[in-house]
Structures are given as C-alpha cells and as structure tokens.
Design a protein around this motif. Sequence first.
Motif, mmCIF file in Angstrom:
data_model
loop_
_atom_site.group_PDB
_atom_site.id
_atom_site.type_symbol
_atom_site.label_atom_id
_atom_site.label_comp_id
_atom_site.label_asym_id
_atom_site.label_seq_id
_atom_site.Cartn_x
_atom_site.Cartn_y
_atom_site.Cartn_z
ATOM 1 N N PRO A 41 145.015 13.917 16.854
ATOM 2 C CA PRO A 41 145.625 13.747 15.779
ATOM 3 C C PRO A 41 146.365 12.217 15.640
ATOM 4 O O PRO A 41 147.148 12.179 16.757
ATOM 5 C CB PRO A 41 146.172 14.704 15.508
ATOM 6 C CG PRO A 41 145.598 15.876 16.268
ATOM 7 C CD PRO A 41 144.909 15.331 17.348
ATOM 8 N N GLY A 42 146.270 11.244 14.787
ATOM 9 C CA GLY A 42 146.925 10.112 14.849
ATOM 10 C C GLY A 42 146.233 8.940 15.212
ATOM 11 O O GLY A 42 146.382 7.918 14.757
ATOM 12 N N VAL A 43 144.971 9.197 15.797
ATOM 13 C CA VAL A 43 144.057 8.225 16.205
ATOM 14 C C VAL A 43 142.983 7.736 15.175
ATOM 15 O O VAL A 43 142.451 8.480 14.677
ATOM 16 C CB VAL A 43 143.397 8.517 17.589
ATOM 17 C CG1 VAL A 43 142.261 7.490 17.887
ATOM 18 C CG2 VAL A 43 144.076 8.665 18.893
ATOM 19 N N ALA A 44 143.183 6.363 14.849
ATOM 20 C CA ALA A 44 142.711 5.944 13.421
ATOM 21 C C ALA A 44 141.036 5.343 14.212
ATOM 22 O O ALA A 44 140.223 5.508 13.330
ATOM 23 C CB ALA A 44 143.234 4.952 12.730
ATOM 24 N N GLY A 45 140.955 4.830 15.296
ATOM 25 C CA GLY A 45 139.848 4.031 15.782
ATOM 26 C C GLY A 45 139.888 3.703 17.040
ATOM 27 O O GLY A 45 141.052 3.692 17.787
ATOM 28 N N GLU A 86 152.524 9.476 13.489
ATOM 29 C CA GLU A 86 152.766 10.175 14.687
ATOM 30 C C GLU A 86 151.473 10.708 15.636
ATOM 31 O O GLU A 86 150.671 11.191 15.118
ATOM 32 C CB GLU A 86 153.548 11.884 14.326
ATOM 33 C CG GLU A 86 154.059 12.509 15.706
ATOM 34 C CD GLU A 86 155.474 11.856 15.941
ATOM 35 O OE1 GLU A 86 155.644 11.912 17.031
ATOM 36 O OE2 GLU A 86 155.854 11.072 15.205
ATOM 37 N N LEU A 87 151.623 10.124 16.771
ATOM 38 C CA LEU A 87 150.473 10.237 17.767
ATOM 39 C C LEU A 87 150.535 11.652 18.481
ATOM 40 O O LEU A 87 151.772 11.776 19.197
ATOM 41 C CB LEU A 87 150.413 9.026 18.714
ATOM 42 C CG LEU A 87 149.151 8.987 19.608
ATOM 43 C CD1 LEU A 87 147.744 8.792 19.126
ATOM 44 C CD2 LEU A 87 149.255 7.775 20.304
ATOM 45 N N ASP A 88 149.583 12.522 18.390
ATOM 46 C CA ASP A 88 149.667 13.666 19.491
ATOM 47 C C ASP A 88 149.375 13.341 20.577
ATOM 48 O O ASP A 88 148.208 13.276 21.270
ATOM 49 C CB ASP A 88 148.441 14.497 18.745
ATOM 50 C CG ASP A 88 148.624 16.115 19.443
ATOM 51 O OD1 ASP A 88 149.307 16.151 20.365
ATOM 52 O OD2 ASP A 88 147.998 16.843 18.712
ATOM 53 N N LEU A 89 150.677 13.143 21.483
ATOM 54 C CA LEU A 89 150.465 12.905 23.010
ATOM 55 C C LEU A 89 150.210 13.860 23.746
ATOM 56 O O LEU A 89 149.204 13.605 24.652
ATOM 57 C CB LEU A 89 151.817 12.234 23.361
ATOM 58 C CG LEU A 89 152.365 11.022 22.699
ATOM 59 C CD1 LEU A 89 153.591 10.745 22.931
ATOM 60 C CD2 LEU A 89 151.513 10.051 23.300
#
Length: 258
Positions: free
Chosen positions: A9-13, A40-43
């Motif tokens: 979640p949060g990563v676009a590419g 928000e990036l799901d770390l």
Amino acid sequence: MAHRLTGVPGVAGVMLGGSRARGEHRPGSDWDLGIYYRGELDLASLRALAGPGVDVSAPGGWGPWVDGGAWLRVGGTAVDWILRDLDRVGRVWEECREGRYEVGVQAGHPLGFWSPCYAGEVALGQVLADPSGELTELRRRTADYPEPLREALTAAAWEAEFLVEGAAKGADRADALYVSLCLSRAVGVLVQALFAADRRWCLNEKGALAVAETLPAAPAGFGRRVRALLGAPGAAPEELKATVSAARTLVAETRAGL
C-alpha cells in the motif's frame, strides 16, 4: 520483486535506475530499484517484503532528498531500494520545465543534491512495474530536456568564476581547505553546465567528470586539467595561487564555450 513491491500500500510503481538502467554497469554493479510512492507508505508491509535483518529506512531517514530505502542481498547480489515521493518528483519536473531548480544538502552528495536529478532518474530509468501507468507517462514527458532548464543551468556557470575569486583570497592565506572546497564546487558547477548545454541529465557527481570531458562544449583537455587542479592544489601560498590561476583560465574557457 518490482511487481511484489507494487502490492505494498502506497507504492505507485517501480523503476530500474543507476548504471544497469543506462547499460553502463559492470558485472558487480548494484541493482537500483526506485520505489515511487504516494501519500502514506505501508512500512510494515515493505519491511515484511524485505525480510528479516534488513533495515528499511522511512521517508526522510536518509536525508531531505534521498528519501529512504534499504540495502538488500539477493542471491549474493546487492539490490538497493530507493524511495521516491511521486508527487514531489512531479513537482520538481514542472519546476524544471520552467527553468527552476534547487541544490540541497544531502549525505552522500558532496556537491549537493541538484533537484533535476529527480526528473533525470525517470528519463534514464526503465519502468519495471507501473499499474496506473503514471511512471510510464512521466518517463515519456521527461524524454525531452526542457530548454528553460538548459538556459538556467548554463547561465549559473557564473558561480564558478565567483568561487575561483574566493579561492584566490584563500590562497593568500595558504588556506588549502577553503581553496580545495571552492575549486571542487566550481568544477561541479561547470560540469552541471556542460551536461545541460548538451541537454543531458546529470544524476550525481560519480562519473560525471568522465562524461563531461567528452561533451561538445568542454574546452580542450577539460578532464586532464580538472584532475591536475584537484589532485594536487598545493599547500604553500605560491602553489595555491598557481592552481587558482589555472582554474581561472579553465573557468573562462568553459563559460565561453557554453
């Protein structure tokens, strides 16, 4: 790995960057994966994907420009994850199109992080995973080097002359540190201007001189002369003054050719 990363979640590419993307790699070169995220990036998910014992740095953990990421070993091969805020990259690209840029302090970039690097990474990278198509579209747009940016970076070469005159004052005091810093910065400014004059993206300091000396606007012997200046600037006032004099000539010749 790239496709699995886009499931976080949060990563676009994800893009392949660095020497491997440009076809300039050596057998032992790292694999650089640019992880473009939004919001928000799901770390936690990112760390789970990286595996145990891998430290994944959150955005901002590596400094204001190189957001964060991780260093992995995959089958004995080094794989670097480098986080990039996609919205910020897009804003920087729009600034580049208008001839605006900034240079920020960033660990690992002794001459500073030049913001057009963001656009250059996209232009020179290879899209590996792009569910929405945004990275592919941005890469298409960055293929054309903006003329306003070219004009801004070549015009900024005036700073090299200013720095050399500052170095001259340091030479009188035998201030080798100050002289060396001024000359290094002056060369960095000239290299950026040479890249821009050829409408070529300059991503960082590493290997930049070797490319710059081959560019059409570079004066004769540019690389050799820079290596002589920076390799042995001297310590006594007269030695430093001679180095500064040679630098002044090189700066003038380079600016004349831009």
